[in-house]
Design an enzyme around this catalytic site. Sequence first.
Site, PDB file in Angstrom:
ATOM      1  N   SER A 313       0.792  -1.213   0.000  1.00  0.00           N
ATOM      2  CA  SER A 313       0.000   0.000   0.000  1.00  0.00           C
ATOM      3  C   SER A 313       0.832   1.274   0.000  1.00  0.00           C
ATOM      4  O   SER A 313       1.457   1.598  -0.994  1.00  0.00           O
ATOM      5  CB  SER A 313      -0.973  -0.033   1.189  1.00  0.00           C
ATOM      6  OG  SER A 313      -2.034   0.838   0.964  1.00  0.00           O
ATOM      7  N   ASP A 324       8.976   5.375 -10.944  1.00  0.00           N
ATOM      8  CA  ASP A 324       8.403   5.976 -12.152  1.00  0.00           C
ATOM      9  C   ASP A 324       9.114   7.259 -12.553  1.00  0.00           C
ATOM     10  O   ASP A 324       9.273   7.565 -13.744  1.00  0.00           O
ATOM     11  CB  ASP A 324       6.918   6.255 -11.938  1.00  0.00           C
ATOM     12  CG  ASP A 324       6.058   5.022 -12.174  1.00  0.00           C
ATOM     13  OD1 ASP A 324       6.633   3.930 -12.348  1.00  0.00           O
ATOM     14  OD2 ASP A 324       4.820   5.146 -12.179  1.00  0.00           O
ATOM     15  N   LYS A 338      -1.169  -4.166  -3.184  1.00  0.00           N
ATOM     16  CA  LYS A 338      -2.439  -3.664  -2.666  1.00  0.00           C
ATOM     17  C   LYS A 338      -2.669  -2.258  -3.211  1.00  0.00           C
ATOM     18  O   LYS A 338      -2.005  -1.313  -2.805  1.00  0.00           O
ATOM     19  CB  LYS A 338      -2.414  -3.678  -1.133  1.00  0.00           C
ATOM     20  CG  LYS A 338      -3.776  -3.493  -0.491  1.00  0.00           C
ATOM     21  CD  LYS A 338      -4.095  -2.039  -0.250  1.00  0.00           C
ATOM     22  CE  LYS A 338      -5.477  -1.892   0.337  1.00  0.00           C
ATOM     23  NZ  LYS A 338      -5.816  -0.487   0.586  1.00  0.00           N
TER      24      LYS A 338
END
Length: 455
Positions: A313, A324, A338
């Site tokens: 999470s 990214d 998750k």
Amino acid sequence: MKKINIYLLSGVLSSCLLIGGFGVSQSNSINQSLSNALPNNTNNDQIKPKKKLSKAERDKAFQRFLHAVNIVESSYVNDIDTDEVIDKAISGLLSNLDAHSSYLQKKDYEELRTKTSGSFSGIGITVGMKDGALTVIAPLDDTPGKKAGLKSGDIILKIDDKPTLDMKIDQAVSLMKGKKGTKVTLTVIRAGENKPLTFEIKRDEVKIRSTVVSNIEDTNYAYLRISNFDQNVTQEARKSLKQLGKIDGIVLDLRSNPGGLLDQAISLAGLFLENKIIVREKGKTENIELKSGQNAEFKNIPLVVLVNGGSASASEIVAGALQDHKRAVIVGEVTFGKGSVQKIFSFDKKGEEALKLTVAKYYLPTGRSIQAIGVTPDIIVSEGEVPLGSQNQIEFKEADLKRHLKNEFLDETKEESKESKKDSDKSIKQSAIVKDIQLKSAIDVLKAWAVINKE
């Protein structure tokens, strides 16, 4: 009582951490971070609702439900009243939506709203449902569960003598909770083991220290360990990193971090990313972008992030955003996967009961989802110790030869070595590093980074 809306980024925070009585308080900072979020007006990616039923169709559906309630009340083998039937119906409704939605009755809701003191009594593990099985997400640092040998990915077969097949998370949590000094026995399946393992664990007071910062011995590298995203994580991390002085690289350890508060995940990423999208939330009614701030104090320091199957999470948000934006090298194992957000709805007049409902999915800056997939590290390194040469192997070096040439800088090197060892008591020592090949790999990446960037 005002309606309380709490956003939970940890799929296990409200259920599994309650094993030790550890609750979640309403955080003004969460609401602030959400209110400051940048709305995305593009509706193309929103979740498309199904066609709404007509009033007549809805009435017919409710009549079916009431008919079922009447049958249960009148014909079930044991006495059961309407309140109990409705409670079970609501619980069944929520639990059948997904693994993270649930019905919070009075006791559970009180625990959820309890402000944490940083310590609790329990076994200190986080659990969740994965592929329909009750799974250990992560044992918390320095807890009975960790000391007993439980690991991320362990599948719990039995709690004491009760099988967990078809058991709801709340029921499992209730069975594992208990007073300090009492014991609970967990039977687990572990990958690579031929038969189930049994752990008898004594419940104890668990003191949570979510943030630890240390120097790595013989280097100017910092080790930043985040075990859980509580309300003080970013503040403590910033302060402790500054106290180290000159830093040539940082290892951010998010292994076995089950998640926590969304605003802390955003602000921690903001120490390394300046004015960048960290995560997007996409729900039925709105899309939201959450960005880092304008002042990334450590934006130019080389960064390596450690993750494993217990990283879930909020920790996946941080690792995924840094990956990214190509800000860090991710090392370790594929994370838990998750990728949904839960919201708490207080729905009775007294504010004593609530629904924990999945309201959105989150997406990383490039638009990818990690739901049931996780974040794949740039460098895959399995857990284990650093492989060393045979202790019985005899090696000869130049210094072992008779009449070898002396190094005129040897004494000076020794003095520098002594100087570099000051404050070693606060350092991550080499003896600990050789027992953790993932950490060793992260340090090696920082060393390679330094060589490549050396002018």
